[in-house]
Each structure stands twice: as C-alpha cells, then as structure tokens.
Design a protein around this motif. Structure first.
Motif, PDB file in Angstrom:
ATOM      1  N   PHE A 330      30.422  55.550  77.727  1.00  0.00           N
ATOM      2  CA  PHE A 330      30.423  56.989  78.002  1.00  0.00           C
ATOM      3  C   PHE A 330      29.607  57.744  76.946  1.00  0.00           C
ATOM      4  CE2 PHE A 330      32.187  61.294  78.276  1.00  0.00           C
ATOM      5  CZ  PHE A 330      32.230  61.487  79.649  1.00  0.00           C
ATOM      6  N   GLN A 331      29.737  57.340  75.703  1.00  0.00           N
ATOM      7  CA  GLN A 331      29.033  58.018  74.613  1.00  0.00           C
ATOM      8  C   GLN A 331      27.515  57.854  74.699  1.00  0.00           C
ATOM      9  OE1 GLN A 331      31.728  56.225  74.390  1.00  0.00           O
ATOM     10  NE2 GLN A 331      33.198  57.052  72.926  1.00  0.00           N
ATOM     11  N   GLU A 332      27.058  56.895  75.528  1.00  0.00           N
ATOM     12  CA  GLU A 332      25.618  56.637  75.676  1.00  0.00           C
ATOM     13  C   GLU A 332      25.087  57.173  76.998  1.00  0.00           C
ATOM     14  OE1 GLU A 332      25.597  52.423  75.341  1.00  0.00           O
ATOM     15  OE2 GLU A 332      26.104  52.419  73.211  1.00  0.00           O
ATOM     16  N   ALA A 333      25.786  58.154  77.561  1.00  0.00           N
ATOM     17  CA  ALA A 333      25.427  58.670  78.887  1.00  0.00           C
ATOM     18  C   ALA A 333      23.981  59.149  78.959  1.00  0.00           C
ATOM     19  CB  ALA A 333      26.378  59.805  79.280  1.00  0.00           C
ATOM     20  N   PHE A 337      20.603  58.284  81.560  1.00  0.00           N
ATOM     21  CA  PHE A 337      19.728  59.216  82.283  1.00  0.00           C
ATOM     22  C   PHE A 337      18.259  58.903  81.981  1.00  0.00           C
ATOM     23  CE2 PHE A 337      23.539  61.390  83.212  1.00  0.00           C
ATOM     24  CZ  PHE A 337      23.285  62.336  84.185  1.00  0.00           C
ATOM     25  N   MET A 338      17.980  58.608  80.725  1.00  0.00           N
ATOM     26  CA  MET A 338      16.598  58.281  80.337  1.00  0.00           C
ATOM     27  C   MET A 338      16.123  57.006  81.025  1.00  0.00           C
ATOM     28  SD  MET A 338      16.734  59.166  76.261  1.00  0.00           S
ATOM     29  CE  MET A 338      16.944  60.861  75.680  1.00  0.00           C
ATOM     30  N   ALA A 339      17.014  56.024  81.127  1.00  0.00           N
ATOM     31  CA  ALA A 339      16.658  54.755  81.765  1.00  0.00           C
ATOM     32  C   ALA A 339      16.347  54.962  83.244  1.00  0.00           C
ATOM     33  CB  ALA A 339      17.798  53.746  81.602  1.00  0.00           C
ATOM     34  N   VAL A 340      17.182  55.762  83.912  1.00  0.00           N
ATOM     35  CA  VAL A 340      16.965  56.034  85.336  1.00  0.00           C
ATOM     36  C   VAL A 340      15.661  56.807  85.533  1.00  0.00           C
ATOM     37  CG1 VAL A 340      17.877  57.203  87.381  1.00  0.00           C
ATOM     38  CG2 VAL A 340      19.428  55.962  85.856  1.00  0.00           C
ATOM     39  N   LYS A 341      15.406  57.784  84.667  1.00  0.00           N
ATOM     40  CA  LYS A 341      14.192  58.587  84.758  1.00  0.00           C
ATOM     41  C   LYS A 341      12.950  57.714  84.626  1.00  0.00           C
ATOM     42  CE  LYS A 341      11.572  62.315  84.776  1.00  0.00           C
ATOM     43  NZ  LYS A 341      10.304  61.638  84.940  1.00  0.00           N
ATOM     44  N   SER A 342      13.022  56.693  83.773  1.00  0.00           N
ATOM     45  CA  SER A 342      11.862  55.820  83.556  1.00  0.00           C
ATOM     46  C   SER A 342      11.735  54.741  84.634  1.00  0.00           C
ATOM     47  CB  SER A 342      11.949  55.169  82.181  1.00  0.00           C
ATOM     48  OG  SER A 342      13.074  54.326  82.090  1.00  0.00           O
ATOM     49  N   GLY A 343      12.665  54.745  85.606  1.00  0.00           N
ATOM     50  CA  GLY A 343      12.579  53.811  86.725  1.00  0.00           C
ATOM     51  C   GLY A 343      13.096  52.423  86.432  1.00  0.00           C
ATOM     52  N   LYS A 344      13.892  52.277  85.381  1.00  0.00           N
ATOM     53  CA  LYS A 344      14.425  50.956  85.031  1.00  0.00           C
ATOM     54  C   LYS A 344      15.588  50.571  85.942  1.00  0.00           C
ATOM     55  CE  LYS A 344      13.183  51.194  80.109  1.00  0.00           C
ATOM     56  NZ  LYS A 344      13.691  51.358  78.737  1.00  0.00           N
ATOM     57  N   GLY A 345      15.498  49.383  86.499  1.00  0.00           N
ATOM     58  CA  GLY A 345      16.606  48.849  87.295  1.00  0.00           C
ATOM     59  C   GLY A 345      16.849  49.593  88.597  1.00  0.00           C
ATOM     60  N   ILE A 346      17.977  49.289  89.214  1.00  0.00           N
ATOM     61  CA  ILE A 346      18.340  49.893  90.495  1.00  0.00           C
ATOM     62  C   ILE A 346      19.440  50.927  90.311  1.00  0.00           C
ATOM     63  CG2 ILE A 346      19.157  49.458  92.850  1.00  0.00           C
ATOM     64  CD1 ILE A 346      16.468  48.156  92.346  1.00  0.00           C
ATOM     65  N   LYS A 347      20.593  50.526  89.769  1.00  0.00           N
ATOM     66  CA  LYS A 347      21.715  51.457  89.603  1.00  0.00           C
ATOM     67  C   LYS A 347      22.387  51.219  88.256  1.00  0.00           C
ATOM     68  CE  LYS A 347      22.994  54.083  92.132  1.00  0.00           C
ATOM     69  NZ  LYS A 347      22.782  55.569  92.183  1.00  0.00           N
ATOM     70  N   THR A 348      22.351  52.258  87.425  1.00  0.00           N
ATOM     71  CA  THR A 348      22.989  52.203  86.113  1.00  0.00           C
ATOM     72  C   THR A 348      24.336  52.918  86.180  1.00  0.00           C
ATOM     73  OG1 THR A 348      20.844  52.193  84.999  1.00  0.00           O
ATOM     74  CG2 THR A 348      22.756  52.813  83.673  1.00  0.00           C
ATOM     75  N   LEU A 349      25.377  52.293  85.636  1.00  0.00           N
ATOM     76  CA  LEU A 349      26.701  52.888  85.619  1.00  0.00           C
ATOM     77  C   LEU A 349      27.066  53.348  84.206  1.00  0.00           C
ATOM     78  CD1 LEU A 349      28.812  50.366  87.776  1.00  0.00           C
ATOM     79  CD2 LEU A 349      27.528  52.361  88.556  1.00  0.00           C
ATOM     80  N   ILE A 350      27.832  54.443  84.162  1.00  0.00           N
ATOM     81  CA  ILE A 350      28.388  54.905  82.903  1.00  0.00           C
ATOM     82  C   ILE A 350      29.889  54.628  82.944  1.00  0.00           C
ATOM     83  CG2 ILE A 350      28.844  56.927  81.448  1.00  0.00           C
ATOM     84  CD1 ILE A 350      26.268  58.168  82.616  1.00  0.00           C
ATOM     85  N   ALA A 351      30.380  53.892  81.965  1.00  0.00           N
ATOM     86  CA  ALA A 351      31.814  53.591  81.918  1.00  0.00           C
ATOM     87  C   ALA A 351      32.597  54.848  81.570  1.00  0.00           C
ATOM     88  CB  ALA A 351      32.083  52.499  80.882  1.00  0.00           C
ATOM     89  N   GLY A 352      33.870  54.851  81.923  1.00  0.00           N
ATOM     90  CA  GLY A 352      34.724  55.996  81.647  1.00  0.00           C
ATOM     91  C   GLY A 352      35.028  56.119  80.164  1.00  0.00           C
ATOM     92  N   VAL A 353      35.636  57.236  79.819  1.00  0.00           N
ATOM     93  CA  VAL A 353      36.028  57.482  78.415  1.00  0.00           C
ATOM     94  C   VAL A 353      37.014  56.394  77.989  1.00  0.00           C
ATOM     95  CG1 VAL A 353      37.112  59.104  76.833  1.00  0.00           C
ATOM     96  CG2 VAL A 353      35.690  59.956  78.722  1.00  0.00           C
ATOM     97  N   GLU A 354      36.747  55.792  76.847  1.00  0.00           N
ATOM     98  CA  GLU A 354      37.635  54.728  76.358  1.00  0.00           C
ATOM     99  C   GLU A 354      38.966  55.341  75.908  1.00  0.00           C
ATOM    100  OE1 GLU A 354      35.562  52.551  73.370  1.00  0.00           O
ATOM    101  OE2 GLU A 354      34.095  51.746  74.758  1.00  0.00           O
ATOM    102  N   GLU A 355      40.045  54.651  76.249  1.00  0.00           N
ATOM    103  CA  GLU A 355      41.384  55.140  75.903  1.00  0.00           C
ATOM    104  C   GLU A 355      41.606  55.068  74.392  1.00  0.00           C
ATOM    105  OE1 GLU A 355      43.511  56.468  77.999  1.00  0.00           O
ATOM    106  OE2 GLU A 355      42.355  56.062  79.806  1.00  0.00           O
TER     107      GLU A 355
END
Length: 355
Positions: A330-333, A337-355
């Motif tokens: 989550f802290q690297e959200a 966004f930068m990775a998706v903007k640069s066209g890397k990969g297909i689908k990047t997921l952001i994990a939820g806030v760590e407990e």
C-alpha cells in the motif's frame, strides 16, 4: 505513517500530487450496508488518467479524492438488515451504487443511472483505503477457489462481460477484439467462454499480441500503417472470415481501430464500442449504413455482470490469474501508478493497508 491509523487512504490532490491521509472509518449509511476491509486493488487506466490529467471529460478533480475502484476485501461489519453476508466473508466489490429510483434504474439499466455514485469518480472517494462501505448486494461472495487477488479483477472482467453481452456473442461466431489491454484480453476470454469459434486480438504492440495469443485469442493481427479498409481486408483474408466477422469489439478507443472494426464486419454484423478515446472522431458512417450494422456502446457493468464474472472464474472458463503482473505494498501505491503509466505488465495490484 505510524501504524496506528484508523483508515489510511491514498488521496489524489492534483496532477501528479498524491498523499497518504488518515481518515475516519466510514459509517454504515443504511441497515443493508457492509463495511469491507480492502485487501487488493487493481490500477485502472481511468485512475492513471486522473493522476496524469486531473480530469476525464466532464469529471474534474476539484477536491482531494481517494483513488481506486477495482477491489476485493473481507467483510468486517454488517448492517442490521444484512442477510447474505457475514463478518469474515471474502468479497469482490462492485464500486458503483445506483439510486435505484430513476428511469434507467427502474428499466433494469442501472449502469446508466442518472445519480450514480461511483468510486474514484469526482467527487466520490475510491477504494484505495483500509475500509470502504457498500450495500450488501454490491458485494459478491468469493468461492474458496477464487483468491482475493483474483477477486480484484472481477471489476475489469465485469466490464468485459458487459461488452460481450452487448455484442450478443453466440456459439460458432467470429469475434475481432481491438486492443489487447486488460479489458480487451478479458473480452477475448469471455467471447471464448460464450462459444465464439474465432477470436482475433488486434494490437500494435508485439508483446501484448504475444500475450493475447497465449492467453485467449485463437489468432492475432498487427495492423499496418495503411488505410483501415486495407487492414480490414488483410484481417479477413488471413483469418478466413469470408464475408467478414460476426462481431467487432473495440477496447482501445483508437480511431483507426474503430474504422477497421466497422470495415471488418460482415453485413448485419455487430459493433460494440467499449474503449474510450477522444470525445469526437471521424466515423465510417456509409459502411455502417450500407452493411446495416448493429452499432452499440458499452458502459461499465449492469445487472448480472459481476455475478457471471465470478461464475466464469469459479468454473475455470476464464483465467484472470495470468493477468496479474505483480503486487506492491500500500505504501508503494504511487510506484504502481508509474509502472502502469509506463506500460509495464498487464495488471498491477496494490495490497491493502497492513494490519
């Protein structure tokens, strides 16, 4: 971030300006609502567009807004009237809540609701937060065979299901899909699940075409820098489409794809516009008229689309796991966004806030 936050959220303040902000835990608005602890969120092109430009058409980010709308999570609280879910249930989250009272809603087209409240569409906050509230009937319980990561992909799969249903794809038909991004790839997979015998993926990026070929397309096509009529003629010839394809789906929004899609169809064929591009384009209206094409738009997802999406994955007819390129904390959200903007990969997921 201290680790004692109540509802840590990823907030867009302006173009390329984001921050993490602790917000109050949202309250249940009605007895039919549930509170979901968000576990995974996919990055969509619209999220990146708001981050890059601060607006999509008439939707302008005027105040700070939480991003994200492709999410899955675990139910952590239920309203007094909730009957279909309990605390601890794993769910896919449908992020648009209609008013249920306007004419489109009453006609069964709730995706066209005049008063739609849709996550991460200004001024509505999105799902990139620790907690999010939804009505119980917009949370879809995931079978044990579907992971929470896969659950986050029910949103783009719901879009693809809606597009393919708009196209009324039948067994044995030929379908051409323009754009091999996440939605285009999922359109290929859903068309195959619906029984299409030929599914041709079209894109200008070789890596995406290669992925499509190994994923769900029966064949691929790379257009040349020639008029759309020439690309359409070559596509028809190379794939043995005879008088033309039965169905053309555009999941790219690119004007040349729209033109080729119209020209590749047989007389009486069906064209569905799923991709969003420029507000206005030139359109081959003569071909659409003389071939008496069935031309449709497609917007988000409606009644039964999410339910069918979950069913297609649970039954093994559609594989969404292969589309997941990677997961970031989550802290690297912003890095996601930068990775998706640069066209890397297909689908990047952001994990939820760590407990």
């Amino acid at each position: 971030m201290s680790g004692t936050e109540q509802n840590l959220s990823f907030v867009l303040e302006g173009i390329h300006k984001v921050k993490f902000e602790d917000r109050p835990i949202p309250e249940l608005k009605t007895p039919h609502d549930v509170l979901v602890t968000v576990k995974y969120t996919g990055i969509c092109g619209s999220d990146v567009h708001y981050w890059e430009h601060g607006a999509i058409g008439q939707f302008v980010v005027k105040d700070p807004m939480v991003l994200g709308h492709e999410s899955s999570g675990i139910v952590s609280k239920v309203g007094s009237e909730v009957t279909s879910l309990k605390v601890g249930d794993r769910v896919a989250m449908e992020p648009g809540v209609p008013c249920r009272r306007c004419e489109p809603c009453k006609a069964g087209k709730y995706n066209l609701c005049i008063n739609m409240v849709f996550a991460a569409t200004p001024p509505i906050d999105g799902t990139l937060a620790k907690y999010y509230v939804l009505p119980e009937d917009f949370c879809y319980k995931l079978p044990e065979t579907i992971s929470l990561q896969e659950g986050a992909l029910m949103e783009p799969l719901g879009v693809a299901v809606h597009i393919v249903r708009q196209a009324d794809v039948r067994p044995g038909q030929s379908v051409v899909v323009f754009g091999a991004g996440p939605v285009g790839l999922l359109c290929c997979a859903v068309a195959r699940a619906f029984g299409a015998s030929k599914v041709i993926a079209v894109d200008i990026q070789p890596l995406r075409l290669e992925f499509a070929k190994n994923y769900a397309a029966t064949s691929i096509f790379a257009p040349s820098a020639v008029p759309a009529t020439e690309n359409a003629a070559r596509l028809i010839k190379e794939n043995g489409l005879g008088p033309g394809a039965d169905v053309a789906i555009d999941a790219s929004g690119a004007e040349p794809s729209v033109h080729t899609g119209i020209h590749v169809l047989r007389t009486g064929g069906t064209y569905v516009q799923g991709g969003m591009g420029k507000n206005e384009i030139q359109f081959p209206i003569m071909a659409a008229c003389t071939k008496e094409l069935n031309v449709k738009g497609s917007f988000r997802y409606g009644s039964g689309d999410y339910k069918l999406a979950v069913s297609l994955v649970a039954s093994g007819q559609v594989n969404v796991k292969d589309l997941i390129t990677g997961t970031v904390k989550f802290q690297e959200a912003e890095q996601a966004f930068m990775a998706v903007k640069s066209g890397k990969g297909i689908k990047t997921l952001i994990a939820g806030v760590e407990e």
